[in-house]
Design a protein around this motif. Structure first.
Motif, PDB file in Angstrom:
ATOM      1  N   MET A 190       0.712  -1.190  -0.099  1.00 22.59           N
ATOM      2  CA  MET A 190      -0.097  -0.083   0.094  1.00 22.59           C
ATOM      3  C   MET A 190       0.819   1.286  -0.110  1.00 22.59           C
ATOM      4  O   MET A 190       0.471   2.218  -0.725  1.00 22.59           O
ATOM      5  CB  MET A 190      -0.879   0.060   1.240  1.00 22.59           C
ATOM      6  N   VAL A 191       2.052   1.079   0.822  1.00 26.40           N
ATOM      7  CA  VAL A 191       3.011   2.320   0.746  1.00 26.40           C
ATOM      8  C   VAL A 191       3.449   2.742  -0.627  1.00 26.40           C
ATOM      9  O   VAL A 191       3.486   3.829  -1.141  1.00 26.40           O
ATOM     10  CB  VAL A 191       4.124   2.194   1.679  1.00 26.40           C
ATOM     11  N   ALA A 194       0.960   6.846  -6.668  1.00 28.87           N
ATOM     12  CA  ALA A 194      -0.196   7.405  -7.247  1.00 28.87           C
ATOM     13  C   ALA A 194      -0.083   8.952  -6.986  1.00 28.87           C
ATOM     14  O   ALA A 194      -0.730   9.672  -7.609  1.00 28.87           O
ATOM     15  CB  ALA A 194      -1.332   6.848  -6.408  1.00 28.87           C
ATOM     16  N   ILE A 195       1.027   9.312  -6.191  1.00 30.86           N
ATOM     17  CA  ILE A 195       1.086  10.781  -5.929  1.00 30.86           C
ATOM     18  C   ILE A 195       1.314  11.680  -7.174  1.00 30.86           C
ATOM     19  O   ILE A 195       0.750  12.668  -7.519  1.00 30.86           O
ATOM     20  CB  ILE A 195       2.347  10.848  -5.065  1.00 30.86           C
ATOM     21  N   PRO A 196       1.959  11.146  -8.332  1.00 31.69           N
ATOM     22  CA  PRO A 196       2.332  12.118  -9.524  1.00 31.69           C
ATOM     23  C   PRO A 196       1.129  12.209 -10.315  1.00 31.69           C
ATOM     24  O   PRO A 196       1.065  12.902 -11.144  1.00 31.69           O
ATOM     25  CB  PRO A 196       3.582  11.158 -10.089  1.00 31.69           C
ATOM     26  N   PHE A 197       0.215  11.272 -10.149  1.00 30.14           N
ATOM     27  CA  PHE A 197      -1.108  11.186 -10.916  1.00 30.14           C
ATOM     28  C   PHE A 197      -2.250  11.969 -10.207  1.00 30.14           C
ATOM     29  O   PHE A 197      -3.158  12.178 -10.565  1.00 30.14           O
ATOM     30  CB  PHE A 197      -1.519   9.690 -11.227  1.00 30.14           C
ATOM     31  N   LEU A 198      -2.060  12.571  -9.150  1.00 29.36           N
ATOM     32  CA  LEU A 198      -2.894  13.390  -8.599  1.00 29.36           C
ATOM     33  C   LEU A 198      -3.194  14.680  -9.300  1.00 29.36           C
ATOM     34  O   LEU A 198      -2.465  15.203  -9.861  1.00 29.36           O
ATOM     35  CB  LEU A 198      -2.560  13.627  -6.972  1.00 29.36           C
ATOM     36  N   PRO A 199      -4.331  15.119  -8.793  1.00 29.46           N
ATOM     37  CA  PRO A 199      -4.644  16.770  -9.263  1.00 29.46           C
ATOM     38  C   PRO A 199      -3.549  17.590  -9.144  1.00 29.46           C
ATOM     39  O   PRO A 199      -3.109  17.525  -7.873  1.00 29.46           O
ATOM     40  CB  PRO A 199      -5.730  17.004  -8.833  1.00 29.46           C
ATOM     41  N   GLU A 200      -3.017  18.473  -9.837  1.00 26.62           N
ATOM     42  CA  GLU A 200      -1.987  19.175  -9.772  1.00 26.62           C
ATOM     43  C   GLU A 200      -1.865  19.854  -8.547  1.00 26.62           C
ATOM     44  O   GLU A 200      -1.172  20.292  -7.673  1.00 26.62           O
ATOM     45  CB  GLU A 200      -1.665  20.222 -10.949  1.00 26.62           C
ATOM     46  N   THR A 201      -3.108  20.476  -8.297  1.00 28.93           N
ATOM     47  CA  THR A 201      -3.300  21.471  -6.741  1.00 28.93           C
ATOM     48  C   THR A 201      -3.202  20.606  -5.633  1.00 28.93           C
ATOM     49  O   THR A 201      -2.416  21.265  -4.659  1.00 28.93           O
ATOM     50  CB  THR A 201      -4.597  22.070  -6.929  1.00 28.93           C
ATOM     51  N   ILE A 202      -3.489  19.238  -5.781  1.00 32.18           N
ATOM     52  CA  ILE A 202      -3.470  18.354  -4.555  1.00 32.18           C
ATOM     53  C   ILE A 202      -1.899  17.915  -4.488  1.00 32.18           C
ATOM     54  O   ILE A 202      -1.349  17.924  -3.436  1.00 32.18           O
ATOM     55  CB  ILE A 202      -4.457  17.115  -4.589  1.00 32.18           C
ATOM     56  N   ASN A 230       0.605  19.505  -5.732  1.00 31.80           N
ATOM     57  CA  ASN A 230       1.451  20.963  -5.078  1.00 31.80           C
ATOM     58  C   ASN A 230       1.250  21.133  -3.541  1.00 31.80           C
ATOM     59  O   ASN A 230       2.153  21.334  -2.778  1.00 31.80           O
ATOM     60  CB  ASN A 230       1.046  21.998  -5.594  1.00 31.80           C
ATOM     61  N   ARG A 231       0.098  20.720  -3.177  1.00 33.18           N
ATOM     62  CA  ARG A 231      -0.434  20.947  -1.650  1.00 33.18           C
ATOM     63  C   ARG A 231       0.544  19.850  -0.899  1.00 33.18           C
ATOM     64  O   ARG A 231       1.066  20.241   0.162  1.00 33.18           O
ATOM     65  CB  ARG A 231      -1.839  20.955  -1.436  1.00 33.18           C
ATOM     66  N   ILE A 232       0.711  18.645  -1.236  1.00 27.94           N
ATOM     67  CA  ILE A 232       1.477  17.487  -0.817  1.00 27.94           C
ATOM     68  C   ILE A 232       2.902  17.871  -0.655  1.00 27.94           C
ATOM     69  O   ILE A 232       3.632  17.946   0.415  1.00 27.94           O
ATOM     70  CB  ILE A 232       1.503  16.404  -1.285  1.00 27.94           C
ATOM     71  N   LEU A 233       3.374  18.845  -1.737  1.00 23.54           N
ATOM     72  CA  LEU A 233       4.776  19.329  -1.674  1.00 23.54           C
ATOM     73  C   LEU A 233       4.981  20.215  -0.467  1.00 23.54           C
ATOM     74  O   LEU A 233       6.323  20.489  -0.263  1.00 23.54           O
ATOM     75  CB  LEU A 233       5.425  19.875  -3.041  1.00 23.54           C
ATOM     76  N   THR A 234       3.976  20.953  -0.183  1.00 25.34           N
ATOM     77  CA  THR A 234       4.172  21.928   0.911  1.00 25.34           C
ATOM     78  C   THR A 234       4.305  21.385   2.314  1.00 25.34           C
ATOM     79  O   THR A 234       4.492  22.258   3.338  1.00 25.34           O
ATOM     80  CB  THR A 234       3.183  23.072   0.781  1.00 25.34           C
TER      81      THR A 234
END
Length: 511
Positions: free
Chosen positions: A336-337, A343-351, A353-357
Motif C-alpha cells: 500500500m505504501v 499514485a502521487i504524481p497522478f494526483l490533480p496538480e493542486t493536490i 502541489n499541496r502535498i509538496l508543501t
C-alpha cells in the motif's frame, strides 16, 4: 436486483481476490511472512513488550475496586429510579401505550445514538449550537434509563471505560474548579460532559455486532451527506480565504471546502475519523446493496477530504489506513505504501502541489504553528504543574498577558491536543489523558487479536486505525477546538470500547 448483479462491483470483488491470491503466493509475500514470524518471536521474548502487553495492576483491579463500584452505582441511579417507579406502578405502566412505545424506543437506544451522530454531522454551522450536543446526549441517556425500567439487562456499564478515563474526568473537573476564569471554563466542561455521555452510550447501548453496525452506519450516512455537500462546494467553488492557505506557495489552489463545519480543517478531521469506519462497513455489509452505498459513501468521502486540502488530515487518514492494514494483514502495508507513493504524481496538480508543501517552513500556516508552539512553551513555564483552566477561552486570555507573535496577534489555542491538555489541566491532566489513549489502544489491539468474529475485527481495526490517525493529526491541530469534532473523537473512542466489550462477552450479531 440491479445492484446485486452489478458488473462493476463484481469486477472489483474478483480483482481483489485475484490480487490477494497473487500476493499470498508471491516471493515477496512469503519473505514478509517469514520476517513477520521472526518479529513475533522477538516480541514475545522482549521484556519491554511483555511489560506493555500485560494488564497493569490498576486495570486488573479496577472492575472490583470500591471506586469503580461506587462510580458505576452513581451512573446507574437514573436506571434504578426508573425501575423503582416501574415496579410501584407496574399495572398502570404496562397498560399505557405511550410507556410501551417509549420503553421499546429505550430498548433500541443505539438507534437514537446513531441518529444523534447523523444530525450532528449534517446540521449546518449557522444552525448548530454546541448545547444541542449536550441536550441530545442527555435525551438519549434519559431514553436509555426509561428503557431499562422493564429491561433488566440494560445498565450503564461504566466499568468498561477504564480507570484512566475516570481519572481524566476528575482532572477536567479540577481544571474547572481551579480555572483562572471559571465562567469562561464552564461551557467547555459541558463539552467534556457531552463527550463522556457519548462514550457511555456507545459502550452501554450496544449489545451486539448488529447494534454497533447500525450505529456506525447512521454516523457514516451523516458523513456521506456532508461529503456530498463538500463535493458540491468544490464543483461550484468556494471563497479563497488567505488565512487558510499560503497564496504564494499554493498558487492556483481553489478555495477549501468545509461542508457544514465552517472550517476546512474541521471537516477534514471528521472525515479522517469516520472514513475508516466507512471502509469497515464496506467489508462487513451482508448485501450488495449495502456494499454499493458504502462504496459510494467512501468515494464521496475520499473526494471530499481531497477538496479540503487539509494536509494534517491527509496524513492522519494515511496513518489510519496503514494501521488498519497492519492489523488486518500487515504484509499489505509495504504494498500500500508503494502504491500510494506511485499514485502521487497522478494526483490533480493542486493536490500534488499541496502535498509538496508539507513540512515546508516557508509556508505561512506551518511557520505560524511554530510561533504558537513557542508562545505555548513560554506559557507552560509558568503553568506546567496546574494549568490555566479548562477551555481555549481561558488560554487565549492568558496568552494576551505574554508578548505577541511576530504579526502582533495572540494564539487562540496551542494547535496541538497534547499541549492544549497540558496547558488547561496541568501535568497530571496531561498524563491522565495519555493514559486514556494508551488504555484504549492497548485494550483494543489485545481484543482484536483475541477475537474471531470477522465483523468485530473489521470494525475494531478501523476504529483503532482512525484513532491513531487523529492522534497524529492532533500533533499539528487542536482537534477539539470545534466541539463537533470533539464529540466525534470520543464517539470513535467509544466504538473501540464497544468492540472490546463484544470481544470479551462473545456476543455476535445475527448471521
Amino acid at each position: 436486483m440491479i445492484i446485486q448483479h452489478s458488473v462493476f462491483l463484481r469486477f472489483f470483488a474478483r480483482l481483489w481476490l485475484v490480487l490477494s491470491g497473487a500476493w499470498e503466493g508471491s516471493v515477496l509475500g512469503s519473505a514478509l511472512d517469514r520476517m513477520g514470524l521472526a518479529v513475533q518471536r522477538w516480541l514475545r521474548g522482549s521484556g519491554l513488550f511483555r511489560f506493555l502487553w500485560r494488564p497493569g495492576a490498576l486495570v486488573r483491579g479496577w472492575p472490583e475496586s470500591r471506586v469503580c463500584l461506587l462510580f458505576v452505582a452513581i451512573l446507574n441511579l437514573p436506571c434504578a429510579l426508573a425501575r423503582w417507579i416501574y415496579r410501584v406502578g407496574k399495572g398502570v405502566w404496562d397498560g399505557s401505550a405511550v410507556f410501551r412505545l417509549v420503553s421499546s424506543m429505550g430498548g433500541a437506544t443505539y438507534v437514537f445514538l446513531g441518529l444523534l451522530m447523523l444530525v450532528m454531522l449534517v446540521a449546518p454551522h449557522d444552525y448548530w449550537n454546541n448545547l444541542y450536543g449536550l441536550i441530545g446526549a442527555a435525551a438519549v441517556c434519559a431514553l436509555f434509563a426509561v428503557g431499562s425500567a422493564n429491561h433488566s439487562h440494560m445498565r450503564v456499564e461504566g466499568e468498561r471505560v477504564g480507570p484512566y478515563l475516570v481519572f481524566f474526568l476528575l482532572c477536567v473537573g479540577g481544571a474547572l474548579v481551579n480555572s483562572l476564569s471559571t465562567s469562561l471554563s464552564m461551557r467547555f466542561f459541558a463539552f467534556h460532559l457531552t463527550s463522556f455521555l457519548l462514550v457511555l452510550l456507545v459502550v452501554s447501548a450496544v449489545r451486539s455486532v448488529d447494534d454497533l453496525r447500525r450505529v456506525v452506519a447512521l454516523a457514516v450516512a451523516g458523513l456521506a451527506v456532508a461529503s456530498l455537500y463538500g463535493c458540491y462546494q468544490s464543483y461550484v467553488g468556494v471563497e479563497i480565504v488567505a488565512s487558510q492557505q499560503d497564496l504564494t506557495l499554493n498558487y492556483g489552489m481553489p478555495g477549501r471546502v468545509y461542508s457544514f463545519f465552517d472550517n476546512p480543517n474541521n471537516f477534514a478531521e471528521i472525515l479522517a475519523m469516520l472514513l475508516p469506519l466507512n471502509l469497515a462497513l464496506l467489508l462487513i455489509c451482508k448485501t450488495w446493496r449495502g456494499r454499493f452505498w458504502s462504496l459510494v459513501s467512501l468515494a464521496l468521502g475520499v473526494a471530499a477530504i481531497g477538496f479540503t486540502y487539509g494536509r494534517a488530515s491527509w496524513i492522519g487518514l494515511a496513518v489510519a489506513i496503514l494501521v488498519f492494514l497492519a492489523l488486518e494483514n500487515w504484509r499489505l502495508v509495504p504494498v500500500m505504501v508503494l502504491l500510494g507513493l506511485c499514485a502521487i504524481p497522478f494526483l490533480p496538480e493542486t493536490i500534488y502541489n499541496r502535498i509538496l508543501t508539507i513540512g515546508n517552513l516557508k509556508d505561512s500556516s506551518t511557520a505560524y504553528r511554530f510561533y504558537i508552539f513557542d508562545d505555548t512553551f513560554t506559557l507552560l513555564k509558568d503553568y506546567w504543574y496546574r494549568g490555566v483552566g479548562l477551555g481555549s477561552d481561558v488560554m487565549k486570555q492568558v496568552f494576551m498577558g505574554y508578548p505577541s507573535m511576530p504579526d502582533g496577534s495572540f494564539p487562540i489555542h496551542t494547535h496541538n491536543n497534547y499541549l492544549q491538555m497540558w496547558g488547561e489541566t496541568g501535568i497530571v491532566g496531561l498524563l491522565s489523558y495519555l493514559g486514556v489513549i494508551f488504555y484504549g489502544l492497548k485494550t483494543g489491539v489485545k481484543a482484536f487479536y483475541r477475537n474471531t468474529d470477522r465483523q468485530v475485527r473489521h470494525l475494531l481495526a478501523a476504529a483503532i486505525g482512525a484513532f491513531c490517525g487523529i492522534l497524529v493529526v492532533s500533533l499539528a491541530e487542536y482537534t477539539w477546538f470545534y466541539p463537533r469534532n470533539m464529540f466525534t473523537y470520543w464517539f470513535l473512542f467509544g466504538v473501540i470500547l464497544a468492540c472490546v466489550k463484544l470481544s470479551r462477552s462473545g456476543q455476535k450479531g445475527n448471521a
